[in-house]
Design an enzyme around this catalytic site. Structure first.
Site, PDB file in Angstrom:
ATOM      1  N   CYS A  32      11.896  16.850  33.997  1.00 51.07           N
ATOM      2  CA  CYS A  32      12.595  17.934  33.299  1.00 51.07           C
ATOM      3  C   CYS A  32      11.791  18.385  32.066  1.00 51.07           C
ATOM      4  CB  CYS A  32      14.020  17.475  32.969  1.00 51.07           C
ATOM      5  SG  CYS A  32      15.108  18.850  32.636  1.00 51.07           S
ATOM      6  N   TYR A  33      12.242  18.111  30.848  1.00 50.08           N
ATOM      7  CA  TYR A  33      11.462  18.488  29.672  1.00 50.08           C
ATOM      8  C   TYR A  33      10.050  17.917  29.776  1.00 50.08           C
ATOM      9  CZ  TYR A  33      10.254  19.114  24.700  1.00 50.08           C
ATOM     10  OH  TYR A  33       9.658  19.491  23.522  1.00 50.08           O
TER      11      TYR A  33
ATOM     12  N   HIS B 265      16.510  15.142  37.906  1.00 48.26           N
ATOM     13  CA  HIS B 265      16.541  13.796  37.314  1.00 48.26           C
ATOM     14  C   HIS B 265      16.625  12.706  38.386  1.00 48.26           C
ATOM     15  CE1 HIS B 265      16.930  14.882  33.058  1.00 48.26           C
ATOM     16  NE2 HIS B 265      17.441  15.996  33.546  1.00 48.26           N
TER      17      HIS B 265
ATOM     18  N   GLU C 198      16.485   9.577  37.862  1.00 46.61           N
ATOM     19  CA  GLU C 198      17.030   8.335  37.292  1.00 46.61           C
ATOM     20  C   GLU C 198      18.547   8.225  37.386  1.00 46.61           C
ATOM     21  OE1 GLU C 198      15.769  10.919  35.762  1.00 46.61           O
ATOM     22  OE2 GLU C 198      16.478  11.184  33.717  1.00 46.61           O
TER      23      GLU C 198
END
Ligand code: XMP
Length: 526
Positions: free
Chosen positions: A77-78, A169, A171
């Site tokens: 993501c970021y 994501h 995770e």
């Protein structure tokens, strides 16, 4: 070790967790970490998500030196946007709408090293997205490895270097194949071995303690009977035997027979060199007249420190005269990883670090004794501490104990604490917990207890109107104690506990069961 650099996402610590579940050690550090100051060489680096926009002034950026380490890098993501932005600021733009929730991902296999992240994951799969910004174009040298309905660049990889980016994501549990992706990265791409086990950790930590403390060094520590202090104490005992001095302070607000039980468990069963200090009267006297919960916590915390300090001085004198002669130089503390994460995670350029409410249970290093801190559990999560406890041979009943707050029953009696109320709350709690154990529910519940509401409720007993206290039962399930749900008991179970408390605990007129979740409630009642 995989180094996870945190940009402040609420999910970052889950990356570390997922990797450890794969028996790969992972360490999380803030994104501002200077690579030259690392005391280890990571086998791979993961850049986490974060709440910022890479192109905003003041947004966090990684030390560019990570790209010179020549180890695989995975941006999430970021983290992916950071990789793209570093290549060219025009690569990242604000999306037209925030994409939040489930998306269907379609891996695009192009038969080269870039597919390695998706090895064994050729079909479509559900993934969790949570982003506003997106890539405007592929950074130079990169390929698209997966797309979704709304993301042309849901996963990207460099054509020749081991650099990868995921817009979603992996995770979170909402990405069912996420762990497989992280496994492909850690094992297949970074070449990590799955050798991080609790018994390996135990041996390594015992060795580390021995080297630190030396042949003659002595260590002091406070124990409560809780999982963390018990595991830390047993580890220390294994490392240095009776040169570890444990102290248990009876503060008068522990559970029924708890002090005797802890003494038996630690001293007789685990062979720990334990001193028990009965300070119950001093605590109960001091609590008299205090109604405010925070004042109760402060009083108990500071009294504890006074008593512990006095005891520590006595122990040091005794140690100097014994065959273990030598100064006490170290202090053991059972700090866990979530507390460390709290202090390490990136809070943004201007964010203040919130104080942890365990602060009152935390002992400052005793100035008069000038002790150095040893925190052998600081890299472990709670369930890992339990696993370590098992590896150390600590009985299951101790390893699985529910947490108990430092200020004990004092924060489970609403308002002023008196010896009479402590006795009532204690007995009611004992009945509740015994019935929970009897019903085989103890390990399904994260924390359970009985609290006392001092309002007088009316009842009719033996044809007479009587007034008594109200008992509030609380039992919750939670994974992180940040959010919690009340446990769903059967009606007959609640009736049985209620009948027993009313009949066996003199002074109680009503029993209620609190079904408030957290939030908006908290686990404790004050
Ligand atoms: P709350 O009530 O904040 O509780 O939802 C979350 C967890 O923290 C424990 N707790 C404490 N532990 N000192 C402690 O050592 C305290 O003052 C304290 N207050 C709450 C609580 O038992 C639960 O596990």
């Amino acid at each position: 070790t995989i180094l996870t650099l945190d940009f402040g996402s609420q999910y970052t610590h889950l990356i570390t967790r997922r990797l450890r579940e794969l028996n790969v050690f992972s360490e999380m550090l803030p994104c501002t970490q200077k690579i030259s100051e690392l005391d280890f060489t990571p086998k791979g680096i993961i850049l986490s998500g974060g709440p910022y926009s890479v192109y905003d002034a003041g947004s966090p950026h990684v030390d560019p030196a990570i790209f010179d380490l020549n180890v695989p890098i995975l941006g999430i993501c970021y983290g992916m946007q950071e990789i793209a932005y570093r290549a060219d600021p025009d690569n990242v733009i604000a999306g037209t709408h925030r994409e939040y929730g489930l998306a269907t991902l379609k891996p695009q296999m192009i038969n080269s090293h870039v597919d390695r992240l998706f090895q064994g994951l050729e079909g479509s799969m559900r993934v969790w997205m949570s982003h506003g910004d997106k890539l405007a174009k592929l950074p130079e040298g990169f390929h698209t490895v997966a797309i979704s309905e709304n993301s042309e660049y849901a996963a990207v990889a460099h054509g020749t270097k081991p650099i990868y980016g995921l817009q979603f994501h992996p995770e979170v549990t909402h990405t069912p194949n996420g762990t497989k992706l992280l496994k492909n990265f850690a094992l297949g791409i970074c070449g990590c071995e799955q050798n991080w086990t609790m018994s390996a950790f135990m041996d390594q930590e015992i060795e580390r303690i021995r080297n630190l403390v030396g042949e003659k060094g002595q260590v002091l520590g406070a124990v409560s009977g809780g999982v963390d202090s018990t595991v830390a104490a047993k580890l220390m005992k294994e490392a240095i035997g009776s040169r570890f001095w444990a102290v248990l302070v009876d503060n008068g607000v522990m559970r029924l027979n708890e002090c005797e039980q802890v003494q038996k468990d630690l001293s007789e069963h685990l062979g720990i060199n334990l001193t028990v200090v009965d300070a119950s009267q001093q605590f109960l006297d001091g609590l008299s007249g205090i109604e405010d919960p925070e004042k109760k916590r402060k009083f108990i915390g500071s009294k504890f420190i006074d008593i512990f300090e006095a005891e520590a001085k006595k122990i040091e004198e005794a140690a100097a005269d014994s065959d273990r002669a030598g100064k006490i130089e170290f202090f053991l503390q059972g700090t866990l990883y979530p507390d460390v994460i709290e202090s390490l995670s990136f809070k943004g350029p201007s964010a203040t670090i919130k104080t942890h409410h365990n602060v009152y249970a935390t002992l400052p290093i005793i100035p008069a004794l000038c002790l150095c801190l040893i925190e052998p559990l600081r890299s472990l999560y709670k369930d890992e501490v339990r696993e370590l406890g098992r590896a150390l041979g600590i009985p299951e009943q101790l390893v699985m104990r529910h947490p108990f707050p430092g200020p004990g029953i004092a924060v489970r009696i609403l308002g002023e604490v008196t010896p009479e109320k402590v006795e009532i709350a204690r007995r009611a709690d004992h009945i509740f917990i015994s019935e929970i154990r009897e019903a085989g529910l103890y390990n399904q519940i994260s924390q359970a207890f009985a609290a006392l509401d001092p309002s007088r409720a009316v009842g009719v007993m033996g044809d007479k109107r009587v007034y008594g206290y109200m008992i509030i039962l609380r039992a919750v399930t939670t994974t992180d104690f940040m959010t919690a749900e009340s446990f769903e008991f059967s009606w007959p179970f609640l009736q049985r506990v209620t009948n027993r408390i009313i009949n066996e605990v003199h002074g109680v007129c009503r029993v209620t069961y609190d079904i408030t979740s957290k939030p908006p409630g908290t686990i404790e009642l004050e």
